[in-house]
Design an enzyme around this catalytic site. Structure first.
Site, short mmCIF file in Angstrom:
data_model
loop_
_atom_site.label_atom_id
_atom_site.label_comp_id
_atom_site.label_asym_id
_atom_site.label_seq_id
_atom_site.Cartn_x
_atom_site.Cartn_y
_atom_site.Cartn_z
N GLU A 45 37.90 -30.04 -35.86
CA GLU A 45 37.02 -31.20 -36.49
C GLU A 45 35.71 -29.45 -36.47
O GLU A 45 35.38 -29.09 -36.32
CB GLU A 45 36.15 -31.78 -35.31
N CYS A 283 34.42 -37.77 -33.74
CA CYS A 283 33.44 -38.52 -34.41
C CYS A 283 32.95 -38.32 -35.87
O CYS A 283 32.92 -39.67 -36.46
CB CYS A 283 31.95 -38.19 -33.69
N ASN A 404 38.89 -43.03 -34.38
CA ASN A 404 38.78 -42.54 -33.55
C ASN A 404 37.94 -43.28 -32.06
O ASN A 404 37.03 -43.98 -32.62
CB ASN A 404 38.07 -41.65 -33.39
N GLU A 405 38.44 -43.51 -30.47
CA GLU A 405 37.34 -44.19 -29.73
C GLU A 405 36.93 -45.70 -30.85
O GLU A 405 35.10 -45.44 -29.83
CB GLU A 405 36.05 -42.46 -30.20
O1 AHR Z 1 34.61 -33.47 -29.21
C1 AHR Z 1 33.20 -34.06 -30.15
C2 AHR Z 1 33.20 -35.49 -29.69
O2 AHR Z 1 33.33 -36.15 -28.75
C3 AHR Z 1 34.35 -35.99 -30.91
O3 AHR Z 1 34.08 -36.19 -32.39
C4 AHR Z 1 34.49 -37.44 -30.32
O4 AHR Z 1 36.03 -37.64 -30.72
C5 AHR Z 1 34.28 -37.29 -29.06
O5 AHR Z 1 33.39 -38.84 -28.98
#
Ligand code: AHR
Length: 844
Positions: A45, A283, A404-405
């Site tokens: 990321e 994120c 994601n999440e």
């Molecule tokens: O790994 C850091 C962050 O943690 C990622 O972007 C997210 O998916 C999680 O909240």
């Protein structure tokens, strides 16, 4: 299968009676489930400047001059005299995440973050942000240098790079930039200079600027090594000259791809031989606003046309490493691509916003077209773009994560909409749904081929959750643990210490055991520029020149490279040492507030080990953070920093009683911390008025032991504090009243598992010893009769659980391999203290 049983041989005294032992009974005729060959992967990321300023080898920061653009989707709330203005999206404050240098003191955007004007001697001129002559409409800003007079001086611009431009003597660097001029006929000079202005490269002179945008290229060769140099571009005549897309790459990139990757960092990742790469977030794909959610279409095609974007980690992303480059990197290192796309909901840690359901069309289309870009024929609209970039063949994208999440109520309908469209058009792809923040009862019917879970926890959690999936309903979709890491309780802000690594390893053993339901796992976050941290740790750290990997990296690498085809039964009979007493120095401190301490006494068996008299001096006290002074005879900590402590005494002290008076100064923040058993990086503390002044608790390396007691401390009132240590018993008293009486359990833990590597005909045994003593181990193997005379024994260990690698000592804790004699189906081995041990033996 593995089982940990412990039998305490404990006769009521603190002296070990027997060395720790373990018998490991392995039954090769009792196989467990097969492991996915692609079980161990990575999650890549853009966080911590891991990509821009990291893996993506570009050395110029703000190369396109787009950093002057306000964060997309934010509005500016002007300041009011005492409070500076802020870019806000709902309650999400861009500056709160914008740790970097984008904002003027009043909160407005700077024109030229990371650039400065070079004006030396009598030279006259200025640099100006220009949007009237865009090189490409996607990036309309350029820098206009106006050279009014040179005299005998110098006029130009300089770029500070990503926390310094790093050049190494003898290495070559590829410079390119676009320029156009008006009334400018002179040459341009490009160089890299140290902070004293001394060139680190042979400067290069470029001619031929015209009124049309043209790209210029040159190679710079470094004559000296410098990590914090700056790139300098100066003009040799009067006039106006515009610059855009000013770029400097190492001439050598990973696999020598143009627009490529930093070789040392890419090699660290390649060496993991990851089964897959999950990208580009996290994120990052959700964004802090809908406008900043990751749109892969901004990340493909020629560089000047890529739309840059203010990312959720507080800096602008160039998208130089875009969808094509991610896919290419996966292919280059043999990893399956796992693409995560924006599914209509922004990050719920920021300004959570949902694309209205009736407007989700573009979100769905973006997913469908991303798959066409990756896999579609070169004749399809998006496949054609991929082919033009140099890859007519499919990238075989077979793993797609939808969001994601996501949040409990709002995410499921969006997921279902996207999933239905994808599944009907691309039924053979495996779709992943992130279940980290959704309970099954809330999710409703959310079809998925895999469920993603994220675990950011402390070491103890990982060691006590090795059986997490034992009882999972096997009718549910299988699991992908996409983000796994120790993020607290390992007593470091870099994480990835030996303790973290061992506890993550214990958890991974559990995942191998449950490989029928756990198909994939990855650590997070992966990369961190030491200058560009965004509140997160990394598995691999680097600056502009150097890099090192944490102990976690080496542990995960050992798991990935030594994944058995299937596990076999391994039962443990573990007999730990008798637990030792709590030992170490004492300390006082505060968390996020000011506090005072006096009349501190440490006594043992009627002897005074220490008695304070702050009216005389503070001799012997060792401050670790905070601002310490003596005020009216009390030792005062006056900064508002979290965890400001000062220590005194000897690391061999044990069985002592601490008495003191302490008070919290001022209403804000928390209460006070009384530390004991401080040895090396480990410490206990009594957190009095902790967690926002709501409770008292005892913690070991910030992990609570025993039960917290709800209570609030009064500000500015002196309290009598007493802590009595007897062996591993901790009694805490406040104003004479007992608050805690805790018997700290032995921390010693031992884990092991075994499996078969079919191709090599090997038995693969892994063991983790989380204790300060070696464990004498005997292995009994049933079901195999012919053993090679020796096996490979690899050990990852160090003196202290808090040990880690660092820039100064990058190989302090790395695996070491030797040979172990194997006399037959019963053999012995000493498993070192604080270690991960891997044994590979050929056996039939
Ligand atoms: O790994 C850091 C962050 O943690 C990622 O972007 C997210 O998916 C999680 O909240």
């Amino acid at each position: 299968m593995f089982r940990v049983s412990s039998l305490l041989l404990w006769l009521g005294c603190a002296t070990p009676l027997l060395a720790a032992t373990v018998s490991i009974h392995i039954n090769a005729t009792n196989p467990g489930p097969r492991l996915n060959p692609r079980m161990y992967g990575i999650f890549l990321e853009e966080i911590n400047h891991g990509v821009d300023g990291g893996l993506y080898a570009e050395m110029i920061r703000n190369r396109g001059f787009e950093d002057a653009k306000p964060p997309e989707g934010f509005t500016f709330r002007p300041g009011n005299g005492t409070r500076p203005g802020r870019w806000m999206a709902g309650q999400y404050d861009a500056e709160a995440f914008g740790h970097f240098d984008y904002f003027n003191p009043d909160g407005t955007m700077k024109d030229f973050p990371f650039w400065s004007l070079v004006k030396e001697g009598a030279a006259q001129g200025s640099m100006n942000l220009d949007t009237n002559h865009p090189l490409d409409p996607a990036g309309p800003r350029s820098l206009r240098l106006e050279i009014d007079d040179l005299g005998s001086g110098r006029l130009g611009v300089a770029n500070e790079g990503f926390f310094g431009v790093g050049v190494a003597a003898g290495k070559k660097y590829s410079l390119s930039f676009w320029a156009r001029g008006e009334g400018f006929s002179g040459p341009l000079t490009a160089s890299v200079e140290d902070s004293g202005g001394v060139p680190c490269v042979q400067p290069v002179i470029l001619q031929g600027v015209t009124s049309q945008w043209q790209q210029f290229h040159a190679t710079l060769t470094a004559a000296k090594t410098e990590a914090k140099a700056r790139f300098v571009l100066t003009a040799g005549a009067r006039g106006k000259v515009w610059f855009d897309m000013v770029s400097l790459f190492p001439a050598e990139t990973f696999k020598n791809r143009p627009n490529g990757l930093r070789p040392d960092l890419a090699q660290f990742l390649a060496d993991l031989k990851p089964g897959f790469i999950r990208f580009p977030g996290g994120c990052v794909i959700e964004g802090g606003t809908i406008e900043t959610a990751f749109n892969w279409k901004d990340s493909v095609g020629p560089l000047p046309g890529r739309q840059e974007q203010f990312g959720p980690w507080g800096y602008r992303e160039t998208h130089g490493l875009g969808l094509f480059e991610y896919l290419q990197f996966c292919e280059d290192i043999g990893a399956a691509p796992l693409y995560v796309g924006f599914a209509g909901e922004t990050c719920h840690f920021r300004d959570v916003k949902d694309v209205p359901l009736e407007q989700m069309g573009w979100v769905v289309t973006n997913f469908l077209e991303a798959i066409q870009f990756a896999n579609g024929p070169a004749t399809s609209p998006w496949g054609k773009l991929r082919a033009e970039a140099g890859h007519p063949e499919s990238f075989h994208l077979n793993l797609v994560e939808v969001g994601n999440e996501g949040q409990a109520r709002t995410f499921p309908p969006r997921y279902q909409l996207v999933h239905a469209a994808l599944k009907s058009q691309y039924p053979d792809i495996s779709y992943i749904n992130d279940f980290s923040f959704i309970r099954r009862s809330q999710a409703g019917a959310e079809p998925a081929d895999l469920e993603d879970n994220h675990y950011y926890q402390n070491p103890d959690w990982f060691m006590t959750h090795t059986n997490l999936y034992d009882d999972r309903d096997r009718k549910l979709p299988p699991v992908y643990d996409g983000e796994v890491a120790v993020t607290s309780g390992d007593n470091s802000d870099t994480h990835g210490t030996l303790l973290s690594a061992l506890s993550e390893g214990a958890f991974l053993m559990g995942l191998e055991h449950d490989a029928d339901v756990v198909k994939m796992v990855s650590y997070a976050p992966l990369l961190a520029n030491v200058g560009g941290r965004t509140g997160w740790h990394g598995m691999i750290y680097f600056d502009s020149l150097n890099s090192y990997a944490t102990v976690s990296y080496y542990l995960w690498k050992l798991f990935g490279l030594n994944r058995p085809d299937y596990t076999v039964a391994a039962n443990l009979d573990y007999h730990p040492d008798a637990p030792a007493a709590i030992i170490g120095a004492v300390g006082v401190g505060t968390w996020n507030n000011s506090g005072e301490f006096k009349d501190i006494r440490v006594e043992k068996d009627g002897r005074i080990l220490y008695a304070s008299d702050f009216t005389k001096d503070t001799a012997g006290w060792r401050a670790e953070g905070g601002s310490w002074s003596v005020v009216d005879g009390a030792y005062r900590q006056s900064s508002s920093r979290e965890g400001s402590l000062s220590y005194i005494g000897d690391e061999t002290w044990s069985n002592y009683t601490i008495t003191l008076k302490a008070r919290k100064v001022g209403a804000r923040g928390e209460g006070f911390l009384i530390a004991f058993g401080k040895k090396g990086g480990d410490k206990y503390w009594w957190n009095v008025g902790g967690f926002g002044n709501t409770q008292h608790d005892v913690e070991l390396n910030q992990t609570i032991i025993g039960s917290p007691v709800r209570s609030v401390l009064e500000a500015n009132r002196w309290y009598d504090v007493k802590i009595v240590l007897a062996g591993r018993r901790i009694q805490c008293f406040l104003d004479g009243q007992q608050i805690h009486d805790i018997q700290v359990p032995a921390q010693d833990r031992f884990f092991a598992n075994a499996g078969r590597d079919e191709a090599g005909g090997e038995l693969v045994i892994k063991a983790i010893n989380v204790s300060p003593n070696p464990v004498s181990s005997t292995f009994h193997v049933a079901g195999l009769s012919q053993f090679a005379a020796q096996g490979d024994l690899t050990i990852l260990s160090s003196g202290r659980l808090s040990d880690n690698n660092s820039m100064a000592d990058p190989k302090k804790v790395i695996p070491v391999t030797s040979r172990l004699n194997i006399p037959g189906d019963t053999f012995t081995c000493e498993i070192p203290a604080n270690s991960f041990t891997l044994l590979r033996v050929k056996a039939r």
